[in-house]
Scaffold this active site. Sequence first.
Site, mmCIF file in Angstrom:
data_model
loop_
_atom_site.group_PDB
_atom_site.id
_atom_site.type_symbol
_atom_site.label_atom_id
_atom_site.label_comp_id
_atom_site.label_asym_id
_atom_site.label_seq_id
_atom_site.Cartn_x
_atom_site.Cartn_y
_atom_site.Cartn_z
ATOM 1 N N LYS A 76 0.859 -1.185 0.000
ATOM 2 C CA LYS A 76 0.000 0.000 0.000
ATOM 3 C C LYS A 76 0.892 1.231 0.000
ATOM 4 C CE LYS A 76 -3.911 1.989 2.621
ATOM 5 N NZ LYS A 76 -4.815 1.787 3.785
ATOM 6 N N SER A 151 -9.833 2.023 2.926
ATOM 7 C CA SER A 151 -8.903 2.739 2.086
ATOM 8 C C SER A 151 -7.907 1.855 1.344
ATOM 9 C CB SER A 151 -8.136 3.756 2.931
ATOM 10 O OG SER A 151 -7.292 3.083 3.858
ATOM 11 N N SER A 175 -10.116 -0.354 7.094
ATOM 12 C CA SER A 175 -9.503 -0.166 5.778
ATOM 13 C C SER A 175 -8.837 -1.396 5.176
ATOM 14 C CB SER A 175 -8.479 0.977 5.827
ATOM 15 O OG SER A 175 -9.147 2.211 5.802
#
Lengths: 486, 480
Positions: A76, A151, A175
Amino acid sequence: MIDLTLTELKDALARGDFSARELTAAYLQRIREHNGTLNAYITVTEEQALAAADASDARRARGEAGLLEGLPVAHKDIFCTRDVRTSCGSLMLDTFNAPYDATVVARMADAGAIMLGKTNMDEFAMGSSNETSYYGPVRNPWDTARVPGGSSGGAAAAVAGRLAPAATGTDTGGSIRQPAALCGVTGLKPTYGRVSRWGMIAFASSLDQAGPMAHTAADCALLLQAMAGHDDKDSTCVNEPVTDYCAALSGDISGLTIGLPEEFFPDDLDGRIADATQAVVRVLEQRGARVAKVSLPSVALSVPAYYVIAPAEASSNLSRFDGVRYGHRCDDPADLMDLYKRSRSEGFGEEVKRRILVGTYALSHGYYDAYYLRAQKVRRLIRDDFKRAFEQCDVLLGPTSPELAFALGSKKDDPVTMYMADVFTIAVNLAGLPALSMPAGFIDGLPVGVQLIGNYFDEGRLLNVAHSYQQETEWHRQAPALGGTA
Amino acid sequence: MSWETVIGLEVHVQLATRTKIFSGASTAFGAEPNSQACLIDMAMPGTLPVVNHEAIRNAVRFGLAIGAKINQRSVFERKNYFYPDLPKGYQTTQLEAPIVGAGEVEIRLEDGSTRTVRIHHAHLEEDAGKSLHEDFHGMTGIDLNRAGTPLIEIVTEPDMRTAEEAVAFARKLHALVTSIGICDGDMSQGSMRFDVNVSVRKSGDPLGTRTETKNLNSFRFMEKAIALEIRRQIDLLEDGGTVQQETRLYNGDSNTARAMRTKEDANDYRYFPCPDLLPVEITEDDIEALRASLPELPDARRDRFTRDFGLPDYDAEIISASRDMSDYFEQAAEHAGDAKLAANWMLGEMSARLNAEEIGIGKSPVSAAHLGQLIQRIKDGTISSKIAKQVFDACWQGNGSPDEIIEREGLKQVSDTGELEKIVDGIIADNAEQVAAFKAADEKKQKKMFGFFVGQAMKATQGKANPQQINQLLQKKLQD
């Protein structure tokens, strides 16, 4: 080879079915074909990946294979990666090449993992749909008109779309779990303090936790093994021995008590999601688990408490992005105030600005007691609720998300509805507990996820319950039809 | 009715730790800009603080030295504001739960009276970097070397009534923190900085509106800044005006001050507990171990110096205020076999030289052993006090030990009665006129004239004549 799980890839590499270079090249090819559609990656590190794969093959040839030797992963874009852009999904850091590796990144590299690139995400991890990214929305591989969740939407979409066999994510209010549910992958948020936060760009420090996302619980066990453990560089990282997660995967759950919190099955819950969740319970019962009804009365307060605490911490954490040392700086500032105002106004997107304002307000003089302190009290109540529940059961189970993947743009202008997407996941972060989302079927061609919540440092048990379920089901093996080579 | 001044201080003390409070970067002063700022000090995204336990121990030592309550659980908080030399956009400090609670410091004034200044609390915090305004042609440079240097901020109650008291307190604090070794005490490098809160009122009235004059880094500036502010406030009030609550900046070069910001522009710092740091927990055992490791404190040392060495209060106060001075004194006194003479030399000749060269006693070229030897030679009559100053000078220049210098330069006092008698006879013979005048004079005049003959004797011996013997001989021969 791209339809194999991480665990299977590990075995295949060990057997010499193919090399790390061949495997890495296959995923890079897959990224070239589909990232244009999915937008799962912000940055693809093709050259470094191939070089790392060669180095990995050489290590294996010398008999020095690590735990994740030769396995491609996607990080990420919230994790700092040395000399590689670390944008956090924001224009603010569009030009920021981190000068160091996050502990998670370094540990996985040390274990032999190969970084394919950096995945797309909501800006500074603030969002539940991946639509707040400066780099544009990620599309759900199961229906490209829909969101992947957020997210860690890029990570979930990359794994679901076979653009990576595994990915790292971070979870502040859901997330990892919510996008895992919406994209049909398995994702684990570990106990707060299990995985180091060093090098993970902070959103809400007391809630943020890194974790693995992959096809199966066994894959997540493998990844967590490499990620977890004490780190001198993070004071909140707990000095607690790391369980042998892979060894915990016996598949045996006989005698296990599963608690079903009534608050996770409200009357207005989508009946199809409730049914899918109950179906999971039946499978686990068949494998020897018992079920108990429990109650978490304070969980109803988790969304409002979260939307005080997380923005409050964020408003302070994001103060360092001031245009002075790194990141976006406005052109020709007239003076210091102008530099601050314009750099931050231009560099941050709407949702980030909204949360900075909310957090600033919650901490301001005269409001602190009413908002921040009160939210902290709610947090203690929630922790106590879970503590009581775990006196009656071993794990808790419920839906991960109250809804399926929704259409892109459908909630963009309604932040509060968007915030409710995390209604089942947020309480876990407030309590600091570990929780996992696993694929539990499909509704109208869209994946459904079920959440398992464990006691502190009980990741091994959570993974074993999910593994047991995955021994019995095939939901986690389904692949969306993206076309192209396989 | 007369005006009364009320003064409270906030003192920033830089802790003498090797590394910063939340990072492993060095705290050494004077390095190239930004060469001692690591990723954490620069507030790189993703970095996290880890507390330096030595800073915590130093804060506890301070608390114990002032008899304060040590809070076994203290909490770091974030004080949020934007400034270019504050890289994170917040300062990590303590507010609700500081590490050191209430304590007391006793100060002694020049007239010998004492006063107790209550300490409200002392907390740990990190220093900011520095903005550099020179050499950047309309831009500002940022040096983050100082960012993250550990500080304790000591906050007093408004217990001081005069500038003299405030300075006495500041000196006492300096003596304390240097004695227990938690601060190098180097004011010129900003190791101690004082913020002074001043208000005035008519005796018996409630407290007046106060102003805060920030960042005073010498005792002299502090005294002047307070005097200036007291005058300003009294003038304002006597002219019918009111004092505004404001922060003021003092300029030592021009002895002027100006308002920097008023209460209205005050920031809302939005304090909240820092989620990156755990609360600081200190056990009873840790506290006791630190208490046991404390050296003798200045007050105890002062009392011992007056009691055991018979030093006057004033001398004992000055010497005990510095650990280096105290250590030097005790060694010199032992070598000399005379504590009072050792103290006299230290506070006289030695202090003058140290002040002139702006160095501390720790860097004195005359060691305690040398000073002791010098005093011995005065006491055993080898040299006179006057010659001793010459020997001290030579020793300061690095020309060897007092004994070597006396030997090499032939400075031994002439105490041989036969030799001195010859000299005195010569002087009487050569100065018949003066001898006649002396003999004719009354006792009062004779006293004045006597010095002339002594001077002649000293001149003839280049100062080496034993003054007592010369006196006796002259008395005898002139009266004949």
